[in-house]
Design a protein around this motif. Structure first.
Motif, mmCIF file in Angstrom:
data_model
loop_
_atom_site.group_PDB
_atom_site.id
_atom_site.type_symbol
_atom_site.label_atom_id
_atom_site.label_comp_id
_atom_site.label_asym_id
_atom_site.label_seq_id
_atom_site.Cartn_x
_atom_site.Cartn_y
_atom_site.Cartn_z
ATOM 1 N N GLU A 110 53.565 81.358 47.880
ATOM 2 C CA GLU A 110 52.384 81.701 48.649
ATOM 3 C C GLU A 110 51.188 80.811 48.306
ATOM 4 N N SER A 111 51.084 80.420 47.054
ATOM 5 C CA SER A 111 49.939 79.606 46.634
ATOM 6 C C SER A 111 49.933 78.269 47.375
ATOM 7 N N ARG A 112 48.724 77.846 47.764
ATOM 8 C CA ARG A 112 48.606 76.632 48.574
ATOM 9 C C ARG A 112 49.129 75.399 47.855
ATOM 10 N N TRP A 113 49.025 75.419 46.518
ATOM 11 C CA TRP A 113 49.449 74.239 45.773
ATOM 12 C C TRP A 113 50.970 74.143 45.678
#
Lengths: 529, 529
Positions: free
Chosen positions: A350-353
């Motif tokens: 889920e994290s953008r990175w």
């Protein structure tokens, strides 16, 4: 000749020497180890100082030793030249001081090119001059897993394109790390005896670093990180920090494939100041006679990479390699190689990175490459368990590694002095060596053609070039028919004398490789590079 | 009270003091000058040292004086506070030492905000706290022209949007400079008596700097440059260089609108080393009690702007402000304001650096602005003679200045702490202050709509915002109907609770300004900023 007792003695001595030499040979840039039995009383980690001076008559190095437990002390040395070497130890304990020995160093074996150095300001080469084109990956805790998973990681790496891996010395919190051993004596999670290292932890790590070396992979050892709250290794006192750094350097510096990364996201280690990092750098520098590469990786805030002890910039930036015009900007600041070690990762979390597509990951490598910089990969694609390559290694599931192998092939064939921006204020998507070699990357554009045009630097009228179309995703190389001969267009550039363009397949992720050809005396034409 | 001779003396003395106070009053951040008649024998430029200590009881500064020719010595002082000040001189000559005096400093007049300082790490403010939003221009040699042309330049500047001008102290080669005076005694082009300054040259420059001050324009004084081969001021010896720097600082530091630019294209001055520039910075720093802003402008190679004596980065880069994602990158390196002083110029000359369209020039300002940096203008549009604004000043012919005035209006209305990148790895085209103020710039895209979406920083659900569409070229501000109320979209951003978008006119050079509105107790809504 009369056989006297004196002669007998001398003969026996020479024989012993020869035997020792046989047993203790190593190769250039291999590891030679002096192992000495010594005092086990008190706390050898704190009380005993040991070093050795190694010399071949030309070079001389004083090398720190370390205590390896069970009464064993070791001094490890990486000879930089073949020939006869000798050593003499110094210690504050009689049984360890004044020990001498000699050994032979043979030439490096074919796959051993020595440690990696900075080359041509912005690039890297092995000590023997072989270019090193960094295609990095990160797997922070791959050495803090079960043996089975670690062996799996090595198997994956053997078939992957990466020639450098970023990895933490200290365990991270679970689930990324699943540590089987700890660097200090004591009881997990936090009851550590910081005055006693646990040699088993380091011996294990050494085995893995040696296996990486044998796979031709550089180990970028991360000394500190902010992700081990459970273990408390980020809140050690300054004396313990310093002793830890010295111990790691003493154990690992003789491995030719070691790089020092002072920290991951150094500025997120809230317990240390800028002055602490300066000091760690200086300790590493003082303790490493081979001057392995040194860097420090940022979170939100850059360390001052202009410091003389920083050999190259290790950058985290999620946007800087989105296009070459950004990527090249940091080169000028520090006049050192720029390695974008963290640019977000291929993944589906889920994290953008951690949710770049494979295409985006590969695109960033190419953008960084034509800008004269280097890029790092990792992967956050989960399988059946919680483990991801980024944390624990194991298998690679993404689409980028195959394409990065293609990029690596292209780079293997690129100029030894590296890919440099050619005309960066005008054509930031073109890198190479003026007049010799050009790599153009079109990114997410989908051009139908490219009009042949080279910036004037290094080019004169009548030079001949051949071009190939590279599909960086499909991994194809398509030669363009015929040759291009240069004709001056204006004060800035040369075009083809017949004004030709190159037809392109109107897809994203295309590149062009343009190389000069020279007429040989026979009339046959061969590439210059 | 009996009128004794002693009382009479005291009375007369007080009267004299009062008279002196009247005559010698200055305002806060004005220039107070101690002028002393002194020895004219020997070489006063070399032989006489003069300084004065100024104090109001709270602040104290030792200020270097200078010889101004005709037996006159001066010490100039810029008081940083209103009130009663006194001074005492020190010199290696009896007639100049031990002179004392007092003077009154009144409050600053309305247009006087003091010298410009760094504010909030990346921005600027005047000493009184008024924000300074740099809209710079360059006219290297406008003070080395005929009086008529110089007066024309001042007239142009009075109607132009620029609040900073970069200008050379030393003449350039013709045709850019048409010098009427020279900094040293002697005969042009090269027979200089470097041991004697020509005070007329500096008096002239002071007049111009004072006129800029009165127009509200900062004078970024460039101390060295590589373009004066004809005059030879780039091949002076180190002692002369140093004396020149000290002399300029002694004469100009009391002007509140002075900035120090150590050089233009410093690395193209082939006669000086990096150590020379370090030394000049230190001389400036030591001689300037007011700590005016200090920078150095690069050619191809950056100076190490991490040095503590550099207050902000003065960057030449022809590509870095083509888009905000590039422009913001240097901020993190030095953690200082980044001023892109040279980004190519609006013009029609053959050289690539001098043929931006007006649109391109304005576009670069906006790209730099939303990236939290500052940009510089100049113009290479030739009229009937060889003169161009870049070199000699005169008139402005380009299309950008009017639009830069519009930008300046927008900035006048922006948060005092500056425009900061909001979510730079994702939306590099958005700057502002989180939760309060946003400026989005769409560059050369021509969007038909923008879906209202704010990064989470500083935003909570239910906040209300109003938006305006800015056409940066047509210079229009069009309010968007209604208000936007925030609703959480995901872990990274908020959208409008009704999912609204803003319709845009599908042209290039559009911007959006989004400002928070707060319900007042009366129910009426007013902007927060």
């Amino acid at each position: 000749m009369k056989f006297t007792p004196a002669l007998y003695c001398a003969f026996t001595f020479l024989l012993a020497l020869a035997r020792a030499a046989l047993a203790e040979n190593t190769e250039q840039w291999g590891v030679y180890e002096v192992a000495l039995k010594g005092p086990g009383d008190g706390n050898p980690f704190l009380d005993v100082r040991l070093s050795a001076t190694f010399t071949d008559g030309t070079h001389s190095h004083e090398v720190e030793g370390f205590y390896d437990g069970d009464g064993m002390y070791r001094v490890r040395f990486m000879p930089e030249a073949a020939g006869e070497w000798r050593y003499e130890t110094t210690s504050n304990r009689w049984p360890l001081t004044g020990k001498t020995g000699t050994f032979s160093v043979t030439a490096a074996s074919p796959k051993n090119h020595g440690p990696v150095r900075v080359h041509n300001t912005y690039h890297f080469a092995y000590a023997d001059g072989t270019p090193f084109r960094q295609i990095g990956t990160t797997s922070y805790s791959w050495c803090h897993q079960s043996d089975a998973l670690e062996e799996q990681t090595l198997k994956t790496l053997a078939g992957a394109p990466f020639n450098k891996i970023r990895m933490c010395v200290l365990p991270r919190d679970p689930p990324m790390s699943n540590p089987q051993r700890f660097p200090f004596a004591g009881t997990p999670p936090k009851q550590w005896d910081f005055a006693h290292f646990d040699p088993l932890f380091f011996q294990h790590l050494e085995k893995r670093v040696g296996q990486l070396r044998d796979l031709g992979i550089e180990a970028d050892l991360i000394l500190f990180h902010p992700y081990g709250k459970q273990w408390g290794f980020d809140t050690m006192d300054a004396a313990t920090d310093d002793r830890y750094v010295r111990y790691v350097v003493a154990r690992f510096a003789a491995f030719r494939n070691v790089w020092w990364s002072l920290a991951n996201e150094y500025d997120f280690v809230r317990t240390k100041t800028e002055a602490d990092w300066d000091r760690f750098f200086q300790i590493v520098q003082a303790g490493d006679p081979y001057a392995h590469l040194r860097s420090i990786h940022n979170g939100a805030r850059f360390y001052n990479n202009a410091q003389p002890w920083v050999t190259h910039a290790s950058i985290q930036n999620g946007a800087a390699v989105e296009e070459p015009g950004r990527a090249e900007l940091y080169r000028d600041v520090w006049r050192k190689p720029v390695v974008y070690d963290e640019v977000k990762y291929e993944g589906n979390i889920e994290s953008r990175w951690g949710r770049l597509t494979g295409q985006e990951m590969v695109d960033r490598f190419w953008a960084g490459t034509v800008a004269g910089t280097y890029v790092g990969h990792s992967e956050c694609l989960k399988g059946e368990d919680v483990n991801m390559w980024l944390g624990g290694g194991g298998v690679l599931r993404g689409e980028s590694p195959t394409r990065l192998a293609f990029l690596r092939q292209v780079l293997d064939d690129a100029p030894a002095d590296g890919i440099e921006p050619i005309d960066k204020w005008q054509d930031s998507n073109m890198g190479g060596q003026p007049g010799v070699y050009y790599l153009l990357y079109f990114g997410q554009n989908a051009p139908k053609w490219w009009t042949f045009r080279l910036p004037k630097s290094g080019v004169t009228a009548g030079m001949k070039f051949k071009a190939e179309i590279l599909d960086t995703w499909a991994m194809t190389v398509t030669p363009v028919e015929g040759e291009f001969a240069t004709k001056k267009k204006d004060n800035y550039s040369f075009v083809d004398e017949k004004g030709r363009s190159i037809a392109l397949p109107a897809k994203p992720a295309l590149a062009l490789r343009i190389r000069r050809v020279e007429g040989k005396k026979t009339g046959e034409e061969v590439p210059v590079e």
